[in-house]
Design a protein around this motif. Structure first.
Motif, short mmCIF file in Angstrom:
data_model
loop_
_atom_site.label_atom_id
_atom_site.label_comp_id
_atom_site.label_asym_id
_atom_site.label_seq_id
_atom_site.Cartn_x
_atom_site.Cartn_y
_atom_site.Cartn_z
N ALA A 60 0.83 -1.22 0.00
CA ALA A 60 0.00 0.00 0.00
C ALA A 60 0.86 1.26 0.00
CB ALA A 60 -0.95 0.00 1.19
N ASP A 61 2.10 1.18 0.46
CA ASP A 61 3.00 2.33 0.42
C ASP A 61 3.57 2.54 -0.98
OD1 ASP A 61 2.66 2.76 3.15
OD2 ASP A 61 4.43 1.59 3.69
N LEU A 62 3.53 1.50 -1.81
CA LEU A 62 4.13 1.55 -3.14
C LEU A 62 3.10 1.76 -4.26
CD1 LEU A 62 6.52 -1.49 -2.66
CD2 LEU A 62 7.16 0.93 -2.63
N ILE A 63 1.94 1.17 -4.12
CA ILE A 63 0.88 1.24 -5.14
C ILE A 63 -0.20 2.16 -4.59
CG2 ILE A 63 -0.71 -0.06 -6.61
CD1 ILE A 63 2.22 -0.94 -6.97
N PRO A 64 -0.39 3.34 -5.17
CA PRO A 64 -1.21 4.39 -4.56
C PRO A 64 -2.62 4.03 -4.13
CG PRO A 64 -0.02 5.26 -6.45
CD PRO A 64 0.20 3.78 -6.43
N LEU A 65 -3.34 3.20 -4.88
CA LEU A 65 -4.75 2.95 -4.54
C LEU A 65 -4.98 1.62 -3.83
CD1 LEU A 65 -6.40 4.40 -7.77
CD2 LEU A 65 -6.01 5.54 -5.56
N CYS A 66 -3.90 0.95 -3.43
CA CYS A 66 -4.04 -0.30 -2.66
C CYS A 66 -4.37 0.02 -1.21
CB CYS A 66 -2.75 -1.12 -2.72
SG CYS A 66 -2.51 -1.96 -4.28
N HIS A 67 -5.19 -0.83 -0.62
CA HIS A 67 -5.53 -0.69 0.79
C HIS A 67 -4.41 -1.28 1.66
CE1 HIS A 67 -9.45 -0.52 -1.19
NE2 HIS A 67 -9.84 0.21 -0.16
N PRO A 68 -4.10 -0.67 2.79
CA PRO A 68 -3.15 -1.31 3.72
C PRO A 68 -3.83 -2.55 4.31
CG PRO A 68 -3.75 0.91 4.47
CD PRO A 68 -4.53 0.64 3.24
N LEU A 69 -3.14 -3.67 4.27
CA LEU A 69 -3.74 -4.93 4.70
C LEU A 69 -2.95 -5.55 5.84
CD1 LEU A 69 -4.48 -6.52 1.19
CD2 LEU A 69 -5.99 -5.13 2.62
N LEU A 70 -3.65 -6.31 6.67
CA LEU A 70 -3.02 -7.06 7.75
C LEU A 70 -2.78 -8.49 7.27
CD1 LEU A 70 -5.13 -5.75 10.76
CD2 LEU A 70 -2.78 -5.15 10.17
N LEU A 71 -1.70 -8.67 6.55
CA LEU A 71 -1.38 -9.99 6.02
C LEU A 71 -1.11 -10.95 7.16
CD1 LEU A 71 1.00 -8.94 3.11
CD2 LEU A 71 -1.40 -9.61 2.95
N THR A 72 -1.63 -12.17 7.03
CA THR A 72 -1.40 -13.17 8.06
C THR A 72 -0.34 -14.19 7.63
OG1 THR A 72 -3.26 -14.48 7.22
CG2 THR A 72 -3.71 -12.94 9.04
N LYS A 73 -0.01 -14.19 6.34
CA LYS A 73 1.02 -15.09 5.82
C LYS A 73 1.60 -14.51 4.55
CE LYS A 73 3.14 -19.13 5.19
NZ LYS A 73 4.25 -19.54 6.03
N VAL A 74 2.92 -14.48 4.47
CA VAL A 74 3.63 -14.19 3.23
C VAL A 74 4.74 -15.22 3.13
CG1 VAL A 74 4.99 -12.55 1.88
CG2 VAL A 74 3.18 -11.70 3.39
N GLN A 75 4.77 -15.93 2.01
CA GLN A 75 5.78 -16.95 1.81
C GLN A 75 6.40 -16.76 0.43
OE1 GLN A 75 4.52 -20.95 2.76
NE2 GLN A 75 5.76 -21.80 1.11
N ILE A 76 7.71 -16.70 0.39
CA ILE A 76 8.45 -16.57 -0.86
C ILE A 76 9.26 -17.85 -1.05
CG2 ILE A 76 10.24 -15.30 -2.13
CD1 ILE A 76 7.99 -13.41 -1.66
N ASP A 77 9.08 -18.48 -2.20
CA ASP A 77 9.82 -19.70 -2.53
C ASP A 77 10.57 -19.51 -3.84
OD1 ASP A 77 9.02 -21.46 -0.33
OD2 ASP A 77 7.03 -21.36 -1.22
N PHE A 78 11.68 -20.23 -3.96
CA PHE A 78 12.52 -20.15 -5.16
C PHE A 78 12.73 -21.55 -5.73
CE2 PHE A 78 13.87 -16.78 -2.26
CZ PHE A 78 13.66 -15.68 -3.06
N GLU A 79 12.85 -21.60 -7.04
CA GLU A 79 13.23 -22.84 -7.71
C GLU A 79 14.32 -22.48 -8.71
OE1 GLU A 79 11.29 -25.91 -10.88
OE2 GLU A 79 10.01 -25.28 -9.20
N LEU A 80 15.44 -23.19 -8.61
CA LEU A 80 16.55 -22.96 -9.55
C LEU A 80 16.39 -23.93 -10.71
CD1 LEU A 80 19.49 -22.57 -7.00
CD2 LEU A 80 17.98 -20.82 -7.95
N ASP A 81 16.23 -23.38 -11.89
CA ASP A 81 16.02 -24.16 -13.10
C ASP A 81 17.30 -24.12 -13.94
OD1 ASP A 81 15.32 -25.13 -15.63
OD2 ASP A 81 13.32 -24.22 -15.57
N VAL A 82 18.06 -25.20 -13.88
CA VAL A 82 19.35 -25.27 -14.57
C VAL A 82 19.15 -25.30 -16.09
CG1 VAL A 82 21.45 -26.67 -14.87
CG2 VAL A 82 20.41 -26.45 -12.61
N ILE A 83 18.11 -25.96 -16.57
CA ILE A 83 17.87 -26.07 -18.01
C ILE A 83 17.55 -24.69 -18.61
CG2 ILE A 83 16.31 -27.03 -19.77
CD1 ILE A 83 16.10 -29.50 -17.86
#
Length: 167
Positions: free
Chosen positions: A77-100
């Motif tokens: 909400a601080d970055l995108i002007p019209l987004c509402h500030p939200l009380l997120l209960t979970k944020v998960q970031i996952d990565f996958e390394l793709d050698v091909i």
């Protein structure tokens, strides 16, 4: 622009006179909501190996990118002007390394119980994680490409569940 025209275009962030407007979600039903977004950073095979072996001079790229993505989702909400500030209960970031494909795939899951969607938070998490990877690796590979940032699915809200069809 008239209210009818705003409704016709489907733009909820436009008021009756065509001006940008933060949507009033006061009366929307509170539901469990979830969004998953994904993106990727194409890197040289040498950089991918260094990321995989945690050998970059700037440090643990994936750990730093994970924290950056989580922080970004929380600050959407601080970055995108019209987004509402939200009380997120979970944020998960996952990565996958793709050698091909010689790329790092990034997935961001966001959850909450609330009265507005969280797709923008998931997209912001992926985007900033990708930018962080770019920043930490740019000295070794300035030709990296950030790409394919998109919402994979969303759950909850009055429009219900949605999932990207595989193409």
């Amino acid at each position: 622009m008239s209210a009818a025209n705003a409704m016709h275009t489907g733009l909820s962030h436009v008021d009756e006179s065509g001006k940008a407007n933060m949507v009033d979600v006061t009366l929307k039903q509170e539901t469990m909501r979830q969004a998953i977004a994904q993106g990727a950073v194409s890197v040289s095979s040498e950089v991918l190996v260094q990321i995989q072996k945690n050998q970059l001079i700037k440090g643990d790229v994936l750990s730093v990118a994970r924290i950056a993505g989580i922080q970004a989702a929380k600050k959407c909400a601080d970055l995108i002007p019209l987004c509402h500030p939200l009380l997120l209960t979970k944020v998960q970031i996952d990565f996958e390394l793709d050698v091909i494909e010689s790329q790092v795939s990034i997935t961001c899951l966001c959850k909450l119980k609330g009265n507005t969607g969280i797709e923008m938070e998931a997209l912001t998490g992926v985007s900033v994680a990708a930018l962080t990877i770019f920043d930490m690796c740019k000295a070794l590979d300035p030709s990296m490409t950030i790409h394919s940032i998109r919402v994979l699915e969303k759950k909850g809200g009055k429009t219900g569940d949605w999932q990207r069809t595989k193409t």
